[in-house]
Design an enzyme around this catalytic site. Structure first.
Site, mmCIF file in Angstrom:
data_model
loop_
_atom_site.group_PDB
_atom_site.id
_atom_site.type_symbol
_atom_site.label_atom_id
_atom_site.label_comp_id
_atom_site.label_asym_id
_atom_site.label_seq_id
_atom_site.Cartn_x
_atom_site.Cartn_y
_atom_site.Cartn_z
ATOM 1 N N ARG A 145 16.471 -12.586 -31.477
ATOM 2 C CA ARG A 145 16.863 -13.724 -32.294
ATOM 3 C C ARG A 145 16.019 -14.937 -31.940
ATOM 4 O O ARG A 145 15.750 -15.202 -30.766
ATOM 5 C CB ARG A 145 18.336 -14.059 -32.056
ATOM 6 N N HIS A 153 29.781 -13.453 -30.222
ATOM 7 C CA HIS A 153 29.160 -13.807 -28.950
ATOM 8 C C HIS A 153 30.099 -13.495 -27.792
ATOM 9 O O HIS A 153 31.326 -13.418 -27.968
ATOM 10 C CB HIS A 153 28.841 -15.301 -28.905
ATOM 11 N N ASP A 212 31.488 -14.753 -36.031
ATOM 12 C CA ASP A 212 30.856 -15.823 -35.249
ATOM 13 C C ASP A 212 31.755 -16.307 -34.111
ATOM 14 O O ASP A 212 31.556 -17.389 -33.576
ATOM 15 C CB ASP A 212 30.419 -17.003 -36.126
ATOM 16 N N HIS A 224 24.087 -16.738 -41.125
ATOM 17 C CA HIS A 224 25.007 -17.746 -41.675
ATOM 18 C C HIS A 224 24.595 -18.266 -43.057
ATOM 19 O O HIS A 224 24.639 -19.469 -43.318
ATOM 20 C CB HIS A 224 25.132 -18.924 -40.717
#
Length: 291
Positions: A119, A28, A243, A176
Site C-alpha cells: 500500500r 486494521h 475500515d 475508500h
C-alpha cells in the site's frame, strides 16, 4: 501529534446474514503498543485495536475472512499485521507497507506469511505523495509475486495521477472510493475520473469508507450513490470493508453494524453482493476455500 478516538464498542447486529465466505477487505490492527510499538514518526496515535478485538467484531458481524491493511502509524514494521494473520487460522491475509529496500527474500517471506499487496499513501494528512521513484520500482517487483498495489488517495489525486496509475502493470486497488466528497455530487471531476479509471481491466476499488465520503453524519447514506455507481461500473472489481477501527475520523464515529447495513442498502442484489463480499476477494487475494 493527533490522538485518534476509539471505535464504537457496541456494533449493532446487521439486519441480514452475510453470505458464507464474506470478506472484510479493509481493516486494521493497532498494537497493543507494549508489544508492537507505533512508529516514532507517525502522524497520529490510535487506540490499541488488537487481533482479539478484530476477530470478535468479525464473528459478531458474520464476516468469515478479512484483509488487514498495514496503516501508517506502524510504518513499514508489519509485525502486528503478520502476527494477526498467523493467528487467524487462515481467515486473514494482509497488505504491507514497504520502504523499497526489501530484498527478494524478504518479499518472499512476506508472501509466505500471507501478504498479497503493498500500500502507498498519497493523502495529505498522512504526509502526501510517496517517493515516486520508490513507488515505480516497487510496483515493478510485484508481478513476479502475484501481488497488487493499493492506493490511498485524496480525491484530487485521482485526477493528478491518472496517467501514472494507468501505467501500472499489476492490479491496483483504489481505497475508500477515492475519498471523493459526497457534498460535491456525482458529477464532480474526481469521481468522473475514477469511473473512467475503472474502465482499465486492472483497476479495482473499495466501496467502503462511507464516513470519509459523507458530509459526516451517521448512517452516511449520502455515500451510497457513489458506491452503487462504482458497483454498476465494475461489478467484478469491487471490494468492501469496515475500515475498523476507523482511524482519523473527526466526524461521526461509525458503528460497524450500521456500515454493514449501509452496504446492504447500496448493494441489494444477492448475486452482486456475493461478488462484492465473496467472489471478488477470492479472485484478487487467493483465499483458500472455507473448511
Amino acid at each position: 501529534m493527533k490522538t485518534c478516538a476509539a471505535p464504537d464498542p457496541n456494533p449493532v447486529k446487521p439486519r441480514e446474514a452475510l453470505p458464507a465466505g464474506a470478506c472484510d477487505a479493509h481493516c486494521h490492527v493497532f498494537g497493543p503498543a507494549d508489544r508492537f510499538p507505533y512508529a516514532p514518526d507517525r502522524s497520529y496515535t490510535p487506540p490499541d485495536a488488537p487481533f482479539e478485538r478484530l476477530r470478535q467484531l468479525h464473528d459478531w458481524l458474520g464476516l468469515d475472512r478479512a484483509v488487514i491493511v498495514q496503516a501508517s502509524c506502524h510504518g513499514d514494521d508489519n509485525t502486528a499485521m503478520l502476527d494477526a494473520i498467523a493467528r487467524s487460522e487462515g481467515r486473514y491475509l494482509g497488505v504491507a507497507i514497504v520502504n523499497g529496500s526489501e530484498t527478494d527474500e524478504q518479499l518472499a517471506d512476506l508472501n509466505a506469511a500471507g501478504v498479497r499487496a503493498v500500500r502507498f499513501n498519497f493523502v495529505q494528512h498522512l504526509g502526501g505523495a510517496p517517493d515516486l521513484d520508490v513507488f515505480d520500482k516497487t510496483i515493478e517487483r510485484l508481478g513476479d509475486l502475484g501481488w497488487h498495489v493499493v492506493l490511498h488517495l485524496d480525491a484530487q489525486d485521482i485526477v493528478t495521477y491518472t496517467d501514472r496509475i494507468n501505467r501500472i502493470k499489476v492490479p491496483f486497488v483504489i481505497d475508500h472510493m477515492g475519498r471523493v466528497q459526497a457534498a460535491n455530487g456525482l458529477d464532480q471531476e474526481p469521481f468522473r475520473a475514477l469511473l473512467e479509471l475503472m474502465k482499465n481491466p486492472l483497476a479495482w476499488v473499495k466501496v467502503c469508507g462511507g464516513e470519509r465520503v459523507s458530509v459526516g453524519k451517521r448512517p452516511f447514506a449520502d455515500a451510497a450513490p457513489f458506491a452503487a455507481r462504482l458497483i454498476e461500473a465494475a461489478p467484478d472489481r469491487v471490494l468492501w470493508g469496515t475500515d475498523w477501527p476507523h482511524p482519523n475520523i473527526s466526524k461521526d464515529m461509525p458503528n460497524d453494524g450500521e456500515l454493514v447495513d449501509l452496504m446492504l442498502d447500496f448493494c441489494p442484489d444477492p448475486a452482486l453482493r456475493r461478488k462484492l463480499l465473496v467472489e471478488n476477494p477470492e479472485k484478487l487475494y487467493g483465499f483458500k476455500p472455507l473448511a
